[in-house]
Scaffold this motif. Structure first.
Motif, PDB file in Angstrom:
ATOM      1  N   GLY A   1       0.303  -1.294  -0.301  1.00 43.22           N
ATOM      2  CA  GLY A   1      -0.139  -0.007  -0.257  1.00 43.22           C
ATOM      3  C   GLY A   1       1.285   1.416  -0.153  1.00 43.22           C
ATOM      4  N   VAL A   2       0.780   2.030  -0.860  1.00 43.54           N
ATOM      5  CA  VAL A   2       1.272   3.732  -1.233  1.00 43.54           C
ATOM      6  C   VAL A   2       0.259   4.781  -0.516  1.00 43.54           C
ATOM      7  N   GLU A   3       0.858   5.293   0.472  1.00 42.98           N
ATOM      8  CA  GLU A   3      -0.281   6.157   0.974  1.00 42.98           C
ATOM      9  C   GLU A   3       0.799   7.323   2.190  1.00 42.98           C
ATOM     10  N   ILE A   4      -0.300   9.114   1.575  1.00 43.57           N
ATOM     11  CA  ILE A   4       0.897   9.968   2.277  1.00 43.57           C
ATOM     12  C   ILE A   4       0.661   9.517   3.584  1.00 43.57           C
ATOM     13  N   ASP A   5      -0.111   9.424   4.288  1.00 40.84           N
ATOM     14  CA  ASP A   5      -0.795   9.968   5.458  1.00 40.84           C
ATOM     15  C   ASP A   5       0.244   9.068   6.943  1.00 40.84           C
ATOM     16  N   PRO A   6       1.565   9.257   7.346  1.00 39.70           N
ATOM     17  CA  PRO A   6       1.656   8.511   8.153  1.00 39.70           C
ATOM     18  C   PRO A   6       1.660   7.461   9.044  1.00 39.70           C
ATOM     19  N   GLU A   7       0.613   8.238   9.622  1.00 40.82           N
ATOM     20  CA  GLU A   7      -0.922   7.348  11.286  1.00 40.82           C
ATOM     21  C   GLU A   7      -1.334   6.032   9.733  1.00 40.82           C
ATOM     22  N   LEU A   8      -1.521   6.700   9.420  1.00 35.35           N
ATOM     23  CA  LEU A   8      -2.579   5.014   8.830  1.00 35.35           C
ATOM     24  C   LEU A   8      -1.788   4.171   8.339  1.00 35.35           C
ATOM     25  N   VAL A   9      -0.232   4.759   7.963  1.00 33.36           N
ATOM     26  CA  VAL A   9       1.100   3.379   7.001  1.00 33.36           C
ATOM     27  C   VAL A   9       0.529   3.105   9.006  1.00 33.36           C
ATOM     28  N   LEU A  10       1.240   3.930  10.038  1.00 28.76           N
ATOM     29  CA  LEU A  10       1.605   2.769  10.775  1.00 28.76           C
ATOM     30  C   LEU A  10       0.234   1.996  11.530  1.00 28.76           C
ATOM     31  N   LEU A  11      -0.888   2.453  11.159  1.00 28.20           N
ATOM     32  CA  LEU A  11      -2.029   1.617  10.742  1.00 28.20           C
ATOM     33  C   LEU A  11      -2.295   0.271  10.176  1.00 28.20           C
ATOM     34  N   ALA A  12      -1.583   0.523   9.045  1.00 26.24           N
ATOM     35  CA  ALA A  12      -2.172   0.044   8.198  1.00 26.24           C
ATOM     36  C   ALA A  12      -0.722  -1.531   8.455  1.00 26.24           C
ATOM     37  N   ASN A  13      -0.005  -1.217   8.595  1.00 25.08           N
ATOM     38  CA  ASN A  13       1.204  -1.821   9.142  1.00 25.08           C
ATOM     39  C   ASN A  13       1.275  -2.067  10.570  1.00 25.08           C
ATOM     40  N   ASN A  14       0.547  -2.374  10.969  1.00 20.99           N
ATOM     41  CA  ASN A  14       0.531  -3.006  12.640  1.00 20.99           C
ATOM     42  C   ASN A  14      -0.785  -3.950  12.578  1.00 20.99           C
ATOM     43  N   GLU A  15      -2.272  -3.498  12.054  1.00 18.88           N
ATOM     44  CA  GLU A  15      -2.451  -4.673  11.407  1.00 18.88           C
ATOM     45  C   GLU A  15      -2.319  -5.423  10.714  1.00 18.88           C
ATOM     46  N   ALA A  16      -1.405  -5.671  10.004  1.00 20.56           N
ATOM     47  CA  ALA A  16      -0.361  -6.608   9.091  1.00 20.56           C
ATOM     48  C   ALA A  16       0.214  -7.192   9.761  1.00 20.56           C
ATOM     49  N   LYS A  17       0.663  -6.608  10.826  1.00 18.47           N
ATOM     50  CA  LYS A  17       1.266  -7.470  11.810  1.00 18.47           C
ATOM     51  C   LYS A  17       0.334  -8.479  13.044  1.00 18.47           C
ATOM     52  N   ARG A  18      -0.550  -8.317  12.901  1.00 16.26           N
ATOM     53  CA  ARG A  18      -1.638  -8.446  14.293  1.00 16.26           C
ATOM     54  C   ARG A  18      -2.570  -9.612  13.302  1.00 16.26           C
ATOM     55  N   ARG A  19      -2.296  -9.607  12.139  1.00 20.71           N
ATOM     56  CA  ARG A  19      -3.003 -10.393  11.474  1.00 20.71           C
ATOM     57  C   ARG A  19      -1.864 -11.616  10.788  1.00 20.71           C
ATOM     58  N   GLY A  20      -0.525 -11.275  11.227  1.00 23.08           N
ATOM     59  CA  GLY A  20       0.556 -12.420  10.361  1.00 23.08           C
ATOM     60  C   GLY A  20       0.543 -12.888   9.654  1.00 23.08           C
ATOM     61  N   ILE A  21       0.139 -11.174   8.967  1.00 27.63           N
ATOM     62  CA  ILE A  21       0.691 -11.618   7.016  1.00 27.63           C
ATOM     63  C   ILE A  21       1.831  -9.986   7.009  1.00 27.63           C
ATOM     64  N   ALA A  22       2.066 -10.066   7.461  1.00 29.64           N
ATOM     65  CA  ALA A  22       3.154  -9.279   7.212  1.00 29.64           C
ATOM     66  C   ALA A  22       4.230  -9.209   6.563  1.00 29.64           C
ATOM     67  N   ASP A  23       4.003 -10.667   6.198  1.00 27.44           N
ATOM     68  CA  ASP A  23       6.024 -10.942   4.884  1.00 27.44           C
ATOM     69  C   ASP A  23       5.090 -10.502   3.719  1.00 27.44           C
ATOM     70  N   ARG A  24       3.669 -10.589   3.509  1.00 26.43           N
ATOM     71  CA  ARG A  24       2.976 -10.401   2.530  1.00 26.43           C
ATOM     72  C   ARG A  24       2.075  -8.761   2.292  1.00 26.43           C
ATOM     73  N   ALA A  25       2.228  -8.142   3.328  1.00 28.82           N
ATOM     74  CA  ALA A  25       1.440  -6.749   3.382  1.00 28.82           C
ATOM     75  C   ALA A  25       2.039  -6.484   3.693  1.00 28.82           C
ATOM     76  N   VAL A  26       2.210  -4.769   2.815  1.00 30.66           N
ATOM     77  CA  VAL A  26       3.561  -4.221   3.744  1.00 30.66           C
ATOM     78  C   VAL A  26       2.816  -2.683   2.797  1.00 30.66           C
ATOM     79  N   PHE A  27       3.196  -1.580   3.729  1.00 29.19           N
ATOM     80  CA  PHE A  27       2.593  -0.107   3.857  1.00 29.19           C
ATOM     81  C   PHE A  27       3.614   0.390   4.156  1.00 29.19           C
ATOM     82  N   GLN A  28       3.448   1.660   3.139  1.00 28.80           N
ATOM     83  CA  GLN A  28       4.868   2.657   2.787  1.00 28.80           C
ATOM     84  C   GLN A  28       4.055   4.273   2.735  1.00 28.80           C
TER      85      GLN A  28
END
Length: 289
Positions: free
Chosen positions: A86-113
């Motif tokens: 995911g490509v997003e200009i808002d750092p808070e939303l990027v942090l939220l999405a990356n944390n959610e990917a970790k929570r779901r156990g899919i951070a190896d397949r879903a990253v946000f920057q």
């Protein structure tokens, strides 16, 4: 000692008081950069339909431009076993999405920057998703058309690319959207990025009759084609879908119908001869300028 303590206390209080101002300034800066429109969450039912229309599967790499809370890439990774970014200009939303990917156990397949969508590298994407306002869609159109490989799919929610006509679209009732933007419907659009075929081609036809060789000149507007051959015949009923090409040329007793595949500066396929005269093979090579 007391003075230093009081001075340090005033500095701390001043810094704390400045935090809301800093956050407001940061938010204003993000809004100024967010020319694709304010962040609006996409209902899950729309996400699911976008991924279905884009035929997303385990072999795909999905890039979501303006990814917000990350729901599209998160769903693609968790439900469909795809990979994505995911490509997003808002750092808070990027942090939220990356944390959610970790929570779901899919951070190896879903990253946000945090990145400007115009600077994102789209080269490895097989699917690009968007939910952006019309102006941003049009500004991104040249980048998407030029950077994505033929056959890549582009899926957009509600907004389109003007005269680049979609290859498919679907509109249905989505009551959940009424609370978000006042419109209880959604439309999703699909484009399949076409191969670039404009120019001159040297064509050879063999089998089922006399061999032929001629030059074909094609003009292209996205997936729509027209052109002429060196014998003066006009190309008719031409169409591109990714790297798949179809066109017809007049022949004795009807049309010769060409169906083939474009790979870079070459194409090959079959010709259905006019008047039921059998099937031949054709190949073509781009003529360098």
């Amino acid at each position: 000692m007391i003075r230093r303590h009081c001075w340090n206390r005033r500095r701390v209080l001043g810094a704390l008081a400045a935090l809301p101002v800093a956050r407001l300034a940061a938010a204003a800066d993000i809004d100024a950069k967010r020319t694709g429109g304010p962040y609006v969450p996409t209902p899950q039912v729309v996400v699911d339909e976008m991924l279905r229309l884009g035929r997303v599967g385990p072999e795909d790499f999905v890039i979501d431009l303006g990814s917000g809370d990350g729901v599209i890439v998160l769903t693609a990774a968790q439900k469909l076993k795809a990979r994505g970014m995911g490509v997003e200009i808002d750092p808070e939303l990027v942090l939220l999405a990356n944390n959610e990917a970790k929570r779901r156990g899919i951070a190896d397949r879903a990253v946000f920057q945090v990145q400007d969508v115009f600077k994102a590298d789209l080269g490895k994407a097989t699917v690009v998703t968007l939910y952006l306002l019309p102006g941003m869609m049009m500004n991104l159109r040249p980048k998407i058309y030029s950077e994505l490989r033929p056959g890549a799919r582009v899926v957009s929610h509600d907004y389109h690319f003007d005269d680049w006509q979609p290859d498919d679209q679907y509109t249905w009732d989505v009551p959940e959207k009424e609370a978000i933007n006042g419109v209880p419907r959604a439309t999703v659009y699909l484009w399949i990025v076409p191969a670039k075929v404009a120019g001159r081609w040297q064509v050879k036809v063999t089998g089922s009759g006399a061999a032929e060789e001629y030059e074909l000149t094609l003009r292209q507007r996205f997936q729509e084609l027209d052109g002429t051959d060196s014998r003066g015949a006009r190309v008719i009923a031409a169409r591109l879908r990714g790297g798949d090409i179809m066109f017809s040329l007049p022949g004795s007793g009807g049309r010769n119908i060409y169906r083939g595949r474009v790979t870079g500066d070459a194409m090959e396929g079959a010709v259905e001869r006019a008047g039921g005269k059998g099937t031949a093979r054709f190949s073509a090579t781009r003529v360098k300028p």
